[in-house]
Design an enzyme around this catalytic site. Structure first.
Site, PDB file in Angstrom:
ATOM      1  CG  HIS A 102      -0.157   0.160   2.542  1.00  0.00           C
ATOM      2  ND1 HIS A 102       0.586  -0.861   3.096  1.00  0.00           N
ATOM      3  CD2 HIS A 102      -0.014   1.220   3.374  1.00  0.00           C
ATOM      4  CE1 HIS A 102       1.142  -0.446   4.225  1.00  0.00           C
ATOM      5  NE2 HIS A 102       0.801   0.818   4.416  1.00  0.00           N
ATOM      6  CG  HIS A 104       0.101   5.793   3.899  1.00  0.00           C
ATOM      7  ND1 HIS A 104      -1.031   5.151   4.319  1.00  0.00           N
ATOM      8  CD2 HIS A 104       1.144   5.047   4.347  1.00  0.00           C
ATOM      9  CE1 HIS A 104      -0.689   4.057   4.994  1.00  0.00           C
ATOM     10  NE2 HIS A 104       0.618   3.969   5.025  1.00  0.00           N
ATOM     11  CG  HIS A 147       5.101   1.367   2.906  1.00  0.00           C
ATOM     12  ND1 HIS A 147       4.668   2.572   2.390  1.00  0.00           N
ATOM     13  CD2 HIS A 147       4.375   1.177   4.045  1.00  0.00           C
ATOM     14  CE1 HIS A 147       3.753   3.104   3.180  1.00  0.00           C
ATOM     15  NE2 HIS A 147       3.537   2.255   4.190  1.00  0.00           N
ATOM     16  CD  GLU A 287       5.829  17.458  23.322  1.00  0.00           C
ATOM     17  OE1 GLU A 287       6.041  16.518  24.115  1.00  0.00           O
ATOM     18  OE2 GLU A 287       6.165  18.634  23.563  1.00  0.00           O
ATOM     19  CG  HIS A 326       4.798  21.178  27.493  1.00  0.00           C
ATOM     20  ND1 HIS A 326       5.107  22.039  26.471  1.00  0.00           N
ATOM     21  CD2 HIS A 326       5.398  19.998  27.152  1.00  0.00           C
ATOM     22  CE1 HIS A 326       5.854  21.447  25.570  1.00  0.00           C
ATOM     23  NE2 HIS A 326       6.058  20.195  25.964  1.00  0.00           N
ATOM     24  CD  GLU A 340       9.619  15.597  23.878  1.00  0.00           C
ATOM     25  OE1 GLU A 340      10.268  16.591  23.476  1.00  0.00           O
ATOM     26  OE2 GLU A 340       9.251  15.455  25.061  1.00  0.00           O
TER      27      GLU A 340
END
Length: 397
Positions: A102, A104, A147, A287, A326, A340
């Site tokens: 497939h 994307h 891939h 993030e 944060h 993150e």
């Protein structure tokens, strides 16, 4: 309602009452287990204020797509509306299970959680790539590059991250789906074989299917006349030398050390008990977080007197909008590991501590009304993870 069960005001059942007396008992219908997992949402720190959108969603609350050969579940803008820049998929493949051929419209970044898999790909110049991926390894496929992924002897589980919050893995471009929706006479003309060669093609998208465990990497190699892909789609993140500070470590991966990864940058963060990811912000993008082990809490500061605290556990997704201040604090007795990630070619952050240390001393002192006790402790070197005194560890302020 006369016979409703009486809920004790003490014991192991948490109540929405802060230590300063604010709040009251909750005797109504409630999910006590959920409240116990979210102590800082049930009893917000006194410093929380204002309205900040939800910044948490658990993969455990996501729809599970079950197939012969594995399963998948996803957290997109549908599940977490604030998360516009990135979306994530948690996938498991059995031994031999295949995520079919497939591609994307979005770039795909992945982190192997458990087990091992074989990935294959071909780029626009006919150069191919095949590699085995183990725990702690990454892969990255640029948008539009075809891939596949297949579980090896022990199967595998991994996290996929895509550079678009609207992405859905169930709405990708699959080879079986294209064949099913192309007239057989067109397929015949394209491949130069009789239409009968396509009598048994799948009627719909296969997505994930069960197959046998593949042979060795060497046995599956296909020689391309154009060679192999020049920039590897694989990166061994755990093999990196981490940035170590008192309280934990950070491994940063972006286009500077994984050149093919031009749209997603990431950091693997380790926070020991009694430590925290320091007060900071990111000046490049939002993030997107994925919690791997342990438990922690994060307070996000949005300016104009607003801040909100969330509790996170393994399997949760967190999110911090662009440039908001944060921290992430380990609130458990085990090491907290999390990823993150950013829609960017580089990982960047600004340390509150370092900023203050590199600013004229009198200016900082006069601005905050603080003296030598704080000013002398400021560090000019950035420590992404910091250790702090045990008495400051609390989930209720």
């Amino acid at each position: 309602m006369e016979n409703r069960p009486k809920t004790p005001e003490s014991g192991n059942i948490p109540q929405p009452i802060r230590s300063d007396g604010a709040g009251a008992t909750d005797f109504g219908p409630r999910d006590v287990m959920r409240d116990m997992e979210n102590p800082n949402m049930l009893v917000p720190p006194i410093t929380d204020a204002g309205l900040i959108p939800n910044l948490k969603f658990s993969f455990s609350d996501a729809h599970m797509q079950l197939n012969h050969g594995g399963w998948s579940r996803e957290v997109t803008i549908r599940e977490l509306p604030i998360a516009t820049t990135l979306a994530g998929v948690n996938m498991r493949l059995t031994p031999g299970g295949v995520r079919e051929l497939h591609w994307h419209q979005q770039a795909e970044w992945a982190y192997m959680l458990l087990g091992s898999a074989r990935i294959t790909s071909v780029d626009q110049d006919g150069r191919n790539f095949i590699a085995d991926i183990g725990p702690g390894d990454l892969w990255y496929f640029p948008a539009g590059i075809p891939h596949s992924i297949q579980g090896l002897a022990e199967g595998c589980e991994f996290l996929l991250v895509f550079d678009d919050g609207h992405f859905s893995d169930l709405n990708t471009l699959s080879i079986s789906d294209w064949f099913a929706h192309t007239p057989k006479d067109v397929l015949s003309a394209n491949f130069g074989v009789p239409e009968s060669a396509f009598n048994n093609i799948p009627p719909d998208q296969v997505y994930i299917y069960q197959d046998h465990v593949p042979g060795s990497l060497e046995s599956q190699k296909v020689q391309s006349p154009y060679g192999t892909i020049p920039q590897s789609f694989k990166h061994q993140l755990l093999a990196q030398t981490p940035i170590r500070t008192p309280g934990g470590s950070v491994r940063i991966v972006d286009s500077s050390n994984f050149p093919i990864s031009t749209t997603i940058a990431a950091a693997l963060v380790e926070i020991e008990p009694g430590a925290m990811r320091e007060l900071h912000w990111h000046p490049n993008n939002d993030e997107w977080q994925y919690y791997l082990t342990g438990q922690g809490r994060m307070t996000v500061f949005a300016g104009n007197g607003t801040a909100r605290t969330f509790d996170y556990r393994a399997g949760d997704v967190g999110y911090v909008p662009f440039a908001l201040g944060h921290y992430i604090q380990n609130t458990g007795d085990q090491t907290l590991w999390f990823l993150e990630m950013f829609k960017s070619d580089r990982f960047v952050d600004v340390s509150l501590n370092q900023w203050m240390a590199l600013t004229p001393r009198d200016l900082v002192g006069d601005n905050l009304h603080v003296g030598p006790e704080l000013l002398d402790a400021l560090r000019k070197e950035k420590w992404p993870v910091v250790k702090y005194p045990n008495e400051t560890i609390t989930s209720k302020l």
